[in-house]
Design a protein around this motif. Structure first.
Motif, PDB file in Angstrom:
ATOM      1  N   ASP A 118     -11.122  26.833  20.813  1.00 45.46           N
ATOM      2  CA  ASP A 118     -10.562  28.153  21.050  1.00 45.46           C
ATOM      3  C   ASP A 118     -11.380  28.785  22.176  1.00 45.46           C
ATOM      4  N   LEU A 146      -4.198  27.748  15.477  1.00 44.80           N
ATOM      5  CA  LEU A 146      -4.867  28.637  14.529  1.00 44.80           C
ATOM      6  C   LEU A 146      -4.395  30.088  14.647  1.00 44.80           C
ATOM      7  N   HIS A 150      -3.028  37.248  12.642  1.00 46.10           N
ATOM      8  CA  HIS A 150      -4.395  36.778  12.413  1.00 46.10           C
ATOM      9  C   HIS A 150      -5.401  37.819  12.886  1.00 46.10           C
ATOM     10  N   GLU A 154      -2.013  28.807   3.849  1.00 49.21           N
ATOM     11  CA  GLU A 154      -2.905  27.662   3.683  1.00 49.21           C
ATOM     12  C   GLU A 154      -2.287  26.597   2.788  1.00 49.21           C
ATOM     13  N   CYS A 190     -14.145  26.766   7.780  1.00 49.82           N
ATOM     14  CA  CYS A 190     -13.831  25.701   8.726  1.00 49.82           C
ATOM     15  C   CYS A 190     -12.339  25.642   9.031  1.00 49.82           C
ATOM     16  N   THR A 191     -12.010  25.290  10.279  1.00 52.23           N
ATOM     17  CA  THR A 191     -10.617  25.251  10.716  1.00 52.23           C
ATOM     18  C   THR A 191     -10.045  23.836  10.822  1.00 52.23           C
ATOM     19  N   ALA A 233      -6.885  23.172   8.836  1.00 56.86           N
ATOM     20  CA  ALA A 233      -5.787  24.003   9.324  1.00 56.86           C
ATOM     21  C   ALA A 233      -5.151  23.395  10.568  1.00 56.86           C
ATOM     22  N   HIS A 234      -5.920  22.608  11.322  1.00 59.44           N
ATOM     23  CA  HIS A 234      -5.398  22.017  12.552  1.00 59.44           C
ATOM     24  C   HIS A 234      -5.050  20.538  12.373  1.00 59.44           C
ATOM     25  N   THR A 236     -13.308  32.901  12.589  1.00 59.24           N
ATOM     26  CA  THR A 236     -12.283  32.310  13.444  1.00 59.24           C
ATOM     27  C   THR A 236     -10.947  32.344  12.709  1.00 59.24           C
ATOM     28  N   MET A 284      -7.451  31.646  10.813  1.00 63.36           N
ATOM     29  CA  MET A 284      -6.936  30.637   9.893  1.00 63.36           C
ATOM     30  C   MET A 284      -7.997  30.067   8.959  1.00 63.36           C
ATOM     31  N   THR A 285      -8.923  30.904   8.501  1.00 64.65           N
ATOM     32  CA  THR A 285      -9.851  30.482   7.460  1.00 64.65           C
ATOM     33  C   THR A 285      -9.925  31.546   6.374  1.00 64.65           C
TER      34      THR A 285
END
Length: 674
Positions: free
Chosen positions: A90, A147, A152, A246, A325-326, A329-330, A543, A545-546
């Motif tokens: 990012d 993300l 967000h 999620e 942690c992302t 999510a990715h 960050t 999406m967590t």
């Protein structure tokens, strides 16, 4: 290694396009990173994937946004679409530290030079392209887009932002790893389907007008989350969205998600199934040069490339589901593993590089020891909604055998040109502890640990317990710190038996949601008692999406909707972080005052035993000796400490103190207390 021609790379200029004999391009890819043609660099992967579908692809790396914007026009207009990515990180993480200070270096730019990647690069590039070529579709992807696909929290602007599709003005978003959705998008375009009609491809997101009929797919169920406007009005409403997002992101058979943003509706289609072994092998076996583009030859090395040029990525995905942690999510929580044959083929390619000296820097992935791990009974995984397969306990359906990984390491080391292969990726140490990984064969776990320690570590083994406080660890979706003690015991036994003289280096985080000053003091005390003088530490960075970021912004845990405190001010963050460095002279007076005010003389006596006159008794007399302080109030203090938020220090502290045990009185008293 074969001599390279300029045409071996994807073209980056009109001259390079002409070398290939092309008059027109199908796709032009804009990237926030310098162009490194390597399978560990997402922009290169996307370019090579598109090329493999027969498309004429060019890449514009790090286009200038500070001039007349000629970089956005120099290659003209593509036949199919523009593709845009902010890069492998990012851009805000790449450009700024956790304290929001601009970084001195950009790892994905030659010579580490900064200033070549704008903040919010995906949106910046996409908006420029839409202004210059309004009729040409823009497709965004990469980790920044992935993300930020829904409403967000953006830490750097301290604002709640809508989907990046809104801020970028792009036509479509691909989230996660892009090979599978790109294949279907290209197939439809090559059949003549208009780009604006493509709205039901898995792992993509698009906008439709609110009065427009929903795209039909009879195989999907739908779920609607709270609108962007509702999230702006109420933080708790925003937090409640995340559980849905999620869980659906981690399902094998997920629902389609809707969210209203203004007069439009965001549609997020379900993800693709985990890539098969053949699919991921094919992605890694595309004709990469594995080198930076020659245009950078005079500008200096690219730090991120130098770090991974002799490394091998063996799988994608992570089932840890850590709250901060992302990765899942990715990349998803289910592991996509390459075949051993494909990996060994890449090892051979690397081993024959001109400057290879015999040392592989890493054989790993997001977490090094998850290779080939998956559910024993697939139908159970098909119904699972848990964000983690190993928290709060390891799922009984998860096959955590380390045998394939041990065999892989040994096969790699048999290559005649490989002198040593290192494991540079993080290892989940908790999975190597039989008391935690109860379904695994202890002998197999020990065999893997011994293999790593004996053959794949250069002096230091780095692991990430992250914290010592059980309440904080629970929120992090990490196991109790007692399992780190158990792992250290096994590490020490192998270290002594094999005469390896290795160091164990633990990583820790401060300022995480639910973490308070006393938790950090406990962390400092317990790790000192174990013999550590901490170096590998960091402050929590929110960050998108967590779970932890949602808590940081909203103050609520999205799964329980209970209020959860988070350190947010600079003063709070700095104070927590200072406990990592109790051994620095400039921190000692502050630590003494803080712990005295908190009434935690027990911790003060562990961290700074020289400050031994911390408390007066009821008669006003100062207790002057460290030994007296401990022995006179031993039982009352133990009882009091057991009520504290972190009891693991008292229950699990190891007696092999190195740094903090130089004082014989200290060591004997600590021994008595246990």
């Amino acid at each position: 290694m074969q001599e390279r021609r300029l045409s071996d790379w994807l073209p980056t200029t009109n001259k390079e396009v002409k070398i290939r004999g092309w008059e027109e391009l199908d796709v032009i890819l804009f990237s926030g990173d310098a162009y490194v043609d390597h399978p560990s660099f997402g922009p290169a992967v996307i370019g090579r994937i598109l090329e493999s579908y027969g498309l004429r692809v060019a890449i514009v790396p790090q286009p200038s946004v500070n001039d007349n914007l000629q970089d956005f026009e120099k290659l003209g207009k593509p036949k199919l679409f523009f593709a845009v990515t902010g890069g492998c990180m990012d851009p805000m993480v790449s450009n700024y530290t956790a304290s929001k200070k601009r970084r001195d270096k950009d790892a994905y730019t030659p010579n580490g030079d900064k200033g070549f990647r704008p903040d919010y690069a995906t949106s910046v590039y996409s908006k420029i392209l839409k202004e210059k070529f309004p009729e040409t579709p823009v497709l965004i992807g990469g980790i920044e887009a992935s993300l930020r696909r829904v409403t967000h929290y953006d830490y750097w602007s301290d604002k709640l932002l809508p989907s990046i599709l809104e801020t970028s003005k792009a036509d479509m978003l691909v989230y996660g790893m892009g090979e599978q959705p790109l294949r279907e998008i290209v197939e439809l375009l090559q059949k003549g389907v208009p780009f604006e009609s493509i709205k039901t491809i898995k792992q993509t997101a698009v906008f439709i007008d609110k009065n427009e009929e929903l795209p039909k797919n009879k195989n999907w169920e739908d779920v609607e989350i709270n609108s962007h406007e509702a999230c702006l009005k109420d933080k708790k409403t925003f937090a409640s969205n995340f559980k849905v997002i999620e869980q659906e992101s981690n399902k094998l058979f997920a629902k389609r998600i809707f969210q209203s943003i203004g007069n439009r509706r965001l549609i997020i289609n379900p993800p693709f199934p985990t890539m098969t072994e053949d699919e991921i092998d094919a992605s890694f076996e595309l004709p990469y040069t594995r080198l930076p583009h020659p245009k950078y030859n005079k500008r200096g090395p690219i730090p991120a490339y130098e770090m991974i040029k002799f490394s091998i990525n063996i799988h994608r995905g992570c089932f840890g589901g850590c709250s901060f942690c992302t990765i899942s999510a990715h990349q998803g929580k289910f592991i996509a593993s390459r075949s051993q044959e494909s990996i060994l083929k890449e090892v051979d390619t690397v081993a024959n590089m001109d400057d290879f000296k015999g040392y592989l820097s890493d054989i790993g992935g997001p977490s090094a020891n998850m290779y080939k791990m998956k559910g024993k009974v697939q139908s159970i995984c098909d119904k699972c909604v848990a964000p983690s397969c190993i928290s709060p306990v390891i799922c009984s359906n998860l096959d955590t055998s380390h045998k394939p990984l041990t065999k892989l390491y040994q096969a790699v080391d048999k290559h005649p040109k490989v002198k040593k292969s290192f494991i540079g990726s993080g290892i989940r140490h908790d999975m190597l502890v039989p008391e935690f990984n109860k379904n695994a064969d202890p002998k197999e776990l020990d065999a893997y640990t011994e293999e790593v320690m004996t053959n794949h570590v250069s002096g230091r083994l780095k692991v990430a317990p992250e914290h010592t406080s059980d309440p904080v660890l629970k929120l992090m979706r990490k196991p109790s710190f007692k399992y780190f003690h158990k792992f250290k015991e096994r590490f020490d036994n192998i270290n002594i038996r094999k005469k390896l003289n290795l160091q164990l280096i633990p990583y820790f985080i401060s300022n995480h949601p639910a973490c308070e000053v006393e938790d950090m003091a406990n962390l400092a005390a317990e790790t000192k008692d174990m013999g550590f003088q901490l170096e590998q530490v960091q402050g929590f960075t929110p960050t998108p999406m967590t779970v932890a970021t949602v808590i940081y912004y909203s103050g609520y845990h999205p799964y329980t909707m209970k209020p959860t405190k988070t350190p947010k001010t600079k003063k709070e963050k700095d104070e927590q972080h200072r406990f990592f460095f109790w051994y620095k002279k400039e921190n000692k007076a502050w630590i003494k005052n803080t712990l005295t005010n908190l009434g935690r003389g027990d911790l003060l006596n562990v961290l700074l035993p020289e400050n031994n006159s911390w408390r007066k008794n009821k008669g006003g007399k100062t207790r002057n000796t460290f030994d007296e302080t401990i022995t006179e109030s031993k039982e009352p203090r133990r009882k009091n400490r057991s009520k504290k938020r972190n009891s693991s220090y008292n229950d699990n502290a190891s007696s092999n103190n190195k740094k903090g045990g130089k004082n014989k009185q200290y060591r004997s008293v600590m021994k008595k207390r246990r």
